[in-house]
Design a protein around this motif. Structure first.
Motif, PDB file in Angstrom:
ATOM      1  N   UNK A   1      -6.382  31.395  -2.279  1.00 22.81           N
ATOM      2  CA  UNK A   1      -7.511  30.485  -2.053  1.00 22.81           C
ATOM      3  C   UNK A   1      -7.353  29.745  -0.729  1.00 22.81           C
ATOM      4  N   UNK A   2      -6.154  29.215  -0.491  1.00 25.40           N
ATOM      5  CA  UNK A   2      -5.915  28.487   0.763  1.00 25.40           C
ATOM      6  C   UNK A   2      -6.009  29.416   1.966  1.00 25.40           C
ATOM      7  N   UNK A   3      -5.422  30.601   1.832  1.00 29.94           N
ATOM      8  CA  UNK A   3      -5.434  31.553   2.950  1.00 29.94           C
ATOM      9  C   UNK A   3      -6.858  31.990   3.286  1.00 29.94           C
ATOM     10  N   UNK A   4      -7.654  32.248   2.261  1.00 30.63           N
ATOM     11  CA  UNK A   4      -9.033  32.693   2.475  1.00 30.63           C
ATOM     12  C   UNK A   4      -9.861  31.591   3.125  1.00 30.63           C
ATOM     13  N   UNK A   5      -9.730  30.374   2.612  1.00 29.06           N
ATOM     14  CA  UNK A   5     -10.500  29.265   3.184  1.00 29.06           C
ATOM     15  C   UNK A   5     -10.155  29.047   4.653  1.00 29.06           C
ATOM     16  N   UNK A   6      -8.858  29.011   4.949  1.00 29.01           N
ATOM     17  CA  UNK A   6      -8.431  28.774   6.334  1.00 29.01           C
ATOM     18  C   UNK A   6      -8.873  29.916   7.249  1.00 29.01           C
ATOM     19  N   UNK A   7      -8.664  31.145   6.787  1.00 25.79           N
ATOM     20  CA  UNK A   7      -8.960  32.313   7.617  1.00 25.79           C
ATOM     21  C   UNK A   7     -10.460  32.460   7.855  1.00 25.79           C
ATOM     22  N   UNK A   8     -11.242  32.334   6.798  1.00 22.06           N
ATOM     23  CA  UNK A   8     -12.689  32.514   6.932  1.00 22.06           C
ATOM     24  C   UNK A   8     -13.341  31.358   7.684  1.00 22.06           C
TER      25      UNK A   8
ATOM     26  N   UNK B   1      -7.145  42.650   5.808  1.00 24.92           N
ATOM     27  CA  UNK B   1      -5.993  42.088   6.523  1.00 24.92           C
ATOM     28  C   UNK B   1      -5.335  40.965   5.726  1.00 24.92           C
ATOM     29  N   UNK B   2      -6.159  40.136   5.084  1.00 31.12           N
ATOM     30  CA  UNK B   2      -5.628  39.025   4.292  1.00 31.12           C
ATOM     31  C   UNK B   2      -4.791  39.519   3.116  1.00 31.12           C
ATOM     32  N   UNK B   3      -5.342  40.474   2.379  1.00 32.44           N
ATOM     33  CA  UNK B   3      -4.635  40.994   1.209  1.00 32.44           C
ATOM     34  C   UNK B   3      -3.342  41.684   1.635  1.00 32.44           C
ATOM     35  N   UNK B   4      -3.416  42.428   2.723  1.00 33.21           N
ATOM     36  CA  UNK B   4      -2.230  43.122   3.224  1.00 33.21           C
ATOM     37  C   UNK B   4      -1.138  42.131   3.612  1.00 33.21           C
ATOM     38  N   UNK B   5      -1.523  41.073   4.319  1.00 38.14           N
ATOM     39  CA  UNK B   5      -0.550  40.072   4.753  1.00 38.14           C
ATOM     40  C   UNK B   5       0.083  39.358   3.563  1.00 38.14           C
ATOM     41  N   UNK B   6      -0.696  39.177   2.496  1.00 42.66           N
ATOM     42  CA  UNK B   6      -0.155  38.500   1.313  1.00 42.66           C
ATOM     43  C   UNK B   6       0.697  39.436   0.467  1.00 42.66           C
ATOM     44  N   UNK B   7       0.228  40.671   0.266  1.00 47.01           N
ATOM     45  CA  UNK B   7       0.879  41.574  -0.672  1.00 47.01           C
ATOM     46  C   UNK B   7       2.154  42.205  -0.134  1.00 47.01           C
ATOM     47  N   UNK B   8       2.221  42.445   1.167  1.00 40.65           N
ATOM     48  CA  UNK B   8       3.387  43.144   1.712  1.00 40.65           C
ATOM     49  C   UNK B   8       4.704  42.437   1.402  1.00 40.65           C
ATOM     50  N   UNK B   9       4.811  41.105   1.599  1.00 35.70           N
ATOM     51  CA  UNK B   9       6.063  40.432   1.222  1.00 35.70           C
ATOM     52  C   UNK B   9       6.322  40.452  -0.283  1.00 35.70           C
TER      53      UNK B   9
ATOM     54  N   UNK C   1      -9.053  17.971  -2.255  1.00 34.25           N
ATOM     55  CA  UNK C   1      -8.582  18.977  -1.302  1.00 34.25           C
ATOM     56  C   UNK C   1      -7.760  20.076  -1.971  1.00 34.25           C
ATOM     57  N   UNK C   2      -7.532  19.942  -3.261  1.00 36.60           N
ATOM     58  CA  UNK C   2      -6.722  20.939  -3.974  1.00 36.60           C
ATOM     59  C   UNK C   2      -7.449  22.283  -4.016  1.00 36.60           C
ATOM     60  N   UNK C   3      -6.670  23.342  -4.072  1.00 40.50           N
ATOM     61  CA  UNK C   3      -7.254  24.673  -4.151  1.00 40.50           C
ATOM     62  C   UNK C   3      -7.642  25.032  -5.573  1.00 40.50           C
ATOM     63  N   UNK C   4      -8.164  26.228  -5.739  1.00 40.79           N
ATOM     64  CA  UNK C   4      -8.578  26.712  -7.057  1.00 40.79           C
ATOM     65  C   UNK C   4      -7.360  26.872  -7.962  1.00 40.79           C
ATOM     66  N   UNK C   5      -7.476  26.390  -9.185  1.00 43.86           N
ATOM     67  CA  UNK C   5      -6.398  26.542 -10.163  1.00 43.86           C
ATOM     68  C   UNK C   5      -6.772  27.619 -11.174  1.00 43.86           C
ATOM     69  N   UNK C   6      -5.769  28.090 -11.894  1.00 48.97           N
ATOM     70  CA  UNK C   6      -6.009  29.098 -12.922  1.00 48.97           C
ATOM     71  C   UNK C   6      -6.945  28.557 -14.008  1.00 48.97           C
ATOM     72  N   UNK C   7      -6.769  27.298 -14.368  1.00 53.16           N
ATOM     73  CA  UNK C   7      -7.606  26.693 -15.411  1.00 53.16           C
ATOM     74  C   UNK C   7      -9.066  26.650 -14.970  1.00 53.16           C
ATOM     75  N   UNK C   8      -9.307  26.320 -13.709  1.00 57.50           N
ATOM     76  CA  UNK C   8     -10.686  26.299 -13.198  1.00 57.50           C
ATOM     77  C   UNK C   8     -11.288  27.692 -13.222  1.00 57.50           C
ATOM     78  N   UNK C   9     -10.499  28.650 -12.799  1.00 59.99           N
ATOM     79  CA  UNK C   9     -10.986  30.030 -12.770  1.00 59.99           C
ATOM     80  C   UNK C   9     -11.342  30.518 -14.169  1.00 59.99           C
ATOM     81  N   UNK C  10     -10.503  30.198 -15.129  1.00 60.60           N
ATOM     82  CA  UNK C  10     -10.702  30.691 -16.487  1.00 60.60           C
ATOM     83  C   UNK C  10     -11.792  29.946 -17.250  1.00 60.60           C
ATOM     84  N   UNK C  11     -11.928  28.637 -17.020  1.00 58.79           N
ATOM     85  CA  UNK C  11     -12.772  27.825 -17.894  1.00 58.79           C
ATOM     86  C   UNK C  11     -14.003  27.218 -17.224  1.00 58.79           C
TER      87      UNK C  11
END
Length: 315
Positions: free
Chosen positions: A109-116, A133-141, A281-291
Motif C-alpha cells: 500500500x505504501x509503495x503503491x501510493x508513493x510510486x503512483x 515493476x512494483x511487484x517485481x521489486x517487492x517480490x524478488x527479495x 496517515x496509516x496504510x491499509x490494514x488487513x482488517x480494513x481490507x477484510x471488513x
C-alpha cells in the motif's frame, strides 16, 4: 496450422478474434493446430469446469516447446499428481494469507501510493508497466533475499526483461528479437539464482525467503524437487506473481475509468475508511481490507473474472 490467425492482435479486453470467429462457426468446442501442436479449444464453461475438476487425472498440464525454453520444463510439467497442492503448501507462508496479513498489504500500500503519486505528478504513465515493476521489486527479495545490491539490481533487470509480449504477435521481426532477449535474460537470471542457491547451501545461512524454503525441501528424502526444478520454480514465481497482477490491474483501471459511478462509490468507501482511522496517515490494514471494503472487493473480483492473463490455458 492456424498459428498465424491465432496470433493476430485483438483488443486489450476482447476475446481473441481467432477464438471468436471459430466459436461462431464451430461452437464452443473446436479443433485446431497451433505452434505445430494439435489442440482442442474449449470455451464452454461446463467443459472447462470438468477439465479443471479432473486435473492430473484425465488431464495434465502441457505446453508448446517454446514455453519450456522460456520457463523451464521441470516447472511447467511434472508427473507428480499433487504438484499444485504441494507448491501451494510450501509457498503459503511467504505468498499466502498469513504473509499478506503480517506485512505484504501494508508495505505494498505504501509503495503503491508513493510510486503512483510520483508518476502522476509527471503526467500520464503505463499502469501495467509500473505495477509490473512494483511487484517485481517487492517480490524478488521475498524469493531470494540477502543479495548484494549490484547482484539484486542485475537480477531485477533480467527479470524485468521477461514477459509474454513476444507471445502476442509471434510473427513480427521485433517479436523474435524480444524472444531472444527473453531467453538471454532468463539464462542470466537463472545463473544468479543458481549461484545464490549454491552459496546459501554452503554457508547454511537461514533467511526468511522462498529460497530457504526450497533448500529445506531439497533436503527431504521424498521431495518432488531437484536443484534444477527448484530454481525453475523460483524463476516462474518471479514471473507469475507480477504478470497476472499487472494485467488485471490495468484492466480494472480501464473499466473504472469508463464507469464514473463505480469510481464514485470506490472513493466514498475509501474516504469512510480513512475518516474512521485514528491515524489518518496509516496504510491499509488487513482488517480494513477484510471488513470495510465490500464494494472494493466486488470490483476486484469482477476484474479477476473479466481479466485473461494468458490467451490459452494448456492442458
Amino acid at each position: 496450422g492456424e498459428t498465424i490467425d491465432f496470433f493476430k492482435p485483438s483488443g486489450f479486453s476482447d476475446i481473441l478474434s481467432f477464438v471468436k470467429k471459430r466459436m461462431t462457426r464451430y461452437g464452443p468446442l473446436f479443433r485446431t493446430n497451433i505452434l505445430g501442436s494439435k489442440i482442442v479449444i474449449s470455451t464452454d464453461p461446463d467443459v472447462n469446469f470438468q477439465i479443471f475438476r479432473q486435473e492430473n487425472t484425465c488431464f495434465e498440464s502441457g505446453y508448446p516447446d517454446i514455453f519450456y525454453k522460456v520457463f523451464g520444463r521441470d516447472t511447467l510439467f511434472m508427473d507428480a499428481v499433487n504438484l499444485h497442492k504441494y507448491v501451494k503448501k510450501i509457498s503459503t507462508e511467504i505468498l499466502g494469507t498469513e504473509g499478506l496479513k503480517r506485512t505484504m498489504i501494508g508495505v505494498m500500500d505504501r509503495a503503491i501510493r508513493d510510486h503512483f503519486t510520483s508518476k502522476a505528478s509527471q503526467g500520464s504513465f503505463d499502469v501495467r508497466k509500473e505495477v509490473n515493476s512494483l511487484v517485481l521489486a517487492y517480490m524478488t527479495p521475498k524469493l531470494i533475499s540477502n543479495l548484494k545490491p549490484e547482484t539484486q539490481s542485475k537480477l531485477l533487470d533480467n527479470l524485468n526483461d521477461i514477459s509474454l509480449d513476444w507471445f502476442q504477435s509471434i510473427f513480427s521481426l521485433s517479436t523474435w528479437k524480444s524472444l531472444i532477449k527473453v531467453l538471454k535474460s532468463r539464462g542470466e537470471a537463472l545463473q544468479v539464482m543458481k549461484d545464490a542457491l549454491r552459496m546459501r547451501k554452503e554457508s547454511k545461512e537461514k533467511q526468511g525467503d522462498f529460497l530457504n524454503t526450497m533448500l529445506e525441501e531439497l533436503e527431504k528424502e521424498d521431495s518432488l524437487f531437484d536443484q534444477g526444478s527448484a530454481i525453475d520454480l523460483i524463476f516462474l514465481l518471479s514471473f507469475v506473481t507480477r504478470e497476472g497482477t499487472s494485467g488485471c490491474t490495468a484492466l480494472a483501471v480501464r473499466f473504472i475509468s469508463k464507469n464514473p459511478k463505480v469510481l464514485a462509490e470506490l472513493k466514498r468507501e475509501h474516504k469512510a475508511i480513512v475518516e474512521n482511522r485514528k491515524d489518518k496517515e496509516a496504510g491499509v490494514s488487513w482488517e480494513e481490507y477484510r471488513h470495510n471494503m465490500t464494494f472494493t472487493n466486488m470490483v476486484i473480483n469482477e476484474s479477476l473474472r473479466l481479466s485473461n492473463t494468458t490467451p490459452l490455458l494448456f492442458r
